[in-house]
Design a protein around this motif. Sequence first.
Motif, PDB file in Angstrom:
ATOM      1  N   ASN A  89       0.826  -1.207   0.000  1.00 13.67           N
ATOM      2  CA  ASN A  89       0.000   0.000   0.000  1.00 13.67           C
ATOM      3  C   ASN A  89       0.859   1.255   0.000  1.00 13.67           C
ATOM      4  OD1 ASN A  89      -2.402  -1.429  -0.043  1.00 13.67           O
ATOM      5  ND2 ASN A  89      -2.553  -1.489   2.181  1.00 13.67           N
ATOM      6  N   GLY A  90       1.934   1.254   0.775  1.00 20.12           N
ATOM      7  CA  GLY A  90       2.844   2.398   0.793  1.00 20.12           C
ATOM      8  C   GLY A  90       3.517   2.602  -0.548  1.00 20.12           C
ATOM      9  N   SER A  91       3.859   1.520  -1.224  1.00 20.25           N
ATOM     10  CA  SER A  91       4.463   1.621  -2.559  1.00 20.25           C
ATOM     11  C   SER A  91       3.472   2.216  -3.556  1.00 20.25           C
ATOM     12  CB  SER A  91       4.921   0.242  -3.043  1.00 20.25           C
ATOM     13  OG  SER A  91       5.935  -0.267  -2.207  1.00 20.25           O
ATOM     14  N   PRO A 134      -0.038  -3.002 -15.571  1.00 18.27           N
ATOM     15  CA  PRO A 134      -0.913  -2.408 -14.559  1.00 18.27           C
ATOM     16  C   PRO A 134      -0.396  -2.772 -13.159  1.00 18.27           C
ATOM     17  CG  PRO A 134      -2.214  -3.511 -16.251  1.00 18.27           C
ATOM     18  CD  PRO A 134      -0.773  -3.860 -16.509  1.00 18.27           C
ATOM     19  N   ALA A 135      -0.653  -1.920 -12.196  1.00 15.91           N
ATOM     20  CA  ALA A 135      -0.107  -2.080 -10.847  1.00 15.91           C
ATOM     21  C   ALA A 135      -0.414  -3.445 -10.243  1.00 15.91           C
ATOM     22  CB  ALA A 135      -0.643  -0.976  -9.937  1.00 15.91           C
ATOM     23  N   ARG A 136      -1.640  -3.916 -10.352  1.00 14.95           N
ATOM     24  CA  ARG A 136      -2.002  -5.203  -9.741  1.00 14.95           C
ATOM     25  C   ARG A 136      -1.231  -6.350 -10.381  1.00 14.95           C
ATOM     26  NH1 ARG A 136      -7.543  -7.381  -7.445  1.00 14.95           N
ATOM     27  NH2 ARG A 136      -7.491  -5.274  -6.668  1.00 14.95           N
ATOM     28  N   GLN A 137      -1.066  -6.321 -11.697  1.00 14.21           N
ATOM     29  CA  GLN A 137      -0.304  -7.375 -12.362  1.00 14.21           C
ATOM     30  C   GLN A 137       1.167  -7.320 -11.939  1.00 14.21           C
ATOM     31  OE1 GLN A 137      -0.872  -7.245 -16.605  1.00 14.21           O
ATOM     32  NE2 GLN A 137      -3.047  -7.768 -16.461  1.00 14.21           N
ATOM     33  N   ARG A 138       1.724  -6.124 -11.862  1.00 19.97           N
ATOM     34  CA  ARG A 138       3.117  -5.962 -11.442  1.00 19.97           C
ATOM     35  C   ARG A 138       3.294  -6.496 -10.017  1.00 19.97           C
ATOM     36  NH1 ARG A 138       3.674  -0.889 -12.524  1.00 19.97           N
ATOM     37  NH2 ARG A 138       3.065  -0.121 -10.488  1.00 19.97           N
ATOM     38  N   GLU A 139       2.369  -6.146  -9.121  1.00 17.13           N
ATOM     39  CA  GLU A 139       2.455  -6.617  -7.739  1.00 17.13           C
ATOM     40  C   GLU A 139       2.408  -8.136  -7.669  1.00 17.13           C
ATOM     41  OE1 GLU A 139      -0.734  -4.682  -5.694  1.00 17.13           O
ATOM     42  OE2 GLU A 139       0.166  -2.702  -5.983  1.00 17.13           O
ATOM     43  N   ALA A 140       1.508  -8.734  -8.414  1.00 17.51           N
ATOM     44  CA  ALA A 140       1.380 -10.191  -8.394  1.00 17.51           C
ATOM     45  C   ALA A 140       2.670 -10.862  -8.860  1.00 17.51           C
ATOM     46  CB  ALA A 140       0.195 -10.639  -9.260  1.00 17.51           C
ATOM     47  N   LEU A 141       3.274 -10.350  -9.930  1.00 18.27           N
ATOM     48  CA  LEU A 141       4.521 -10.940 -10.422  1.00 18.27           C
ATOM     49  C   LEU A 141       5.671 -10.751  -9.436  1.00 18.27           C
ATOM     50  CD1 LEU A 141       4.618 -10.108 -14.243  1.00 18.27           C
ATOM     51  CD2 LEU A 141       4.099 -12.280 -13.127  1.00 18.27           C
ATOM     52  N   VAL A 142       5.772  -9.573  -8.875  1.00 20.55           N
ATOM     53  CA  VAL A 142       6.859  -9.313  -7.929  1.00 20.55           C
ATOM     54  C   VAL A 142       6.722 -10.195  -6.694  1.00 20.55           C
ATOM     55  CG1 VAL A 142       7.823  -7.574  -6.371  1.00 20.55           C
ATOM     56  CG2 VAL A 142       7.332  -6.976  -8.737  1.00 20.55           C
TER      57      VAL A 142
END
Length: 184
Positions: A89-91, A134-142
């Motif tokens: 969330n902070g990111s 997109p942010a959600r896809q990036r988060e999931a991969l990371v």
Amino acid sequence: MDSETVLAERDGPADGTPGDATPGDATAAVTDLYRGHALGLTRLALVMVGDRGTAEDVVQEAFAGLYRRWPRLRDRERALTYVRSAVLNGSRTALRWRRRPFRTVHEAPVWSAEAAAMVGEERREVMEALHRLPARQREALVLRYFCDLSAEEIADAMGVSPGTVKSTTSRAIAALGRILGSGE
């Protein structure tokens, strides 16, 4: 599950159950958690936001938030999940405030001049492609491939279902392949 659902009501029981903790309990518990996970969470934030200073700030704020909320934490076994969610969330917040494209250079370890050039270019391309998702896809991969978390752990951190994690990860890999394959 988002970080707020992990927290209990302000007036928890005063009989030593999770709703009641002394400042020493919070200090020791959060310090131990910090020692064991701060580096990995800073790396997670670094991949998400792209600069070390911001990543360190995000992680520090997440741990400070955990410390402030420790007496109200319902399930202290899930404190790492809470902090990981707070880092994500902070990111997101840092990226919203920044409002500029991701521009950072990730340097690979140098084995030889040729290897450094090849690996550096490939890593740069992957990082640029990753930040175009997109942010959600990036988060999931990371979370999956950088932090090596399970679908259930990712779901907890992102506040979605494990099925959503799986489908989002699949779409992200396909999109990343298209971006890298086309040389966009």
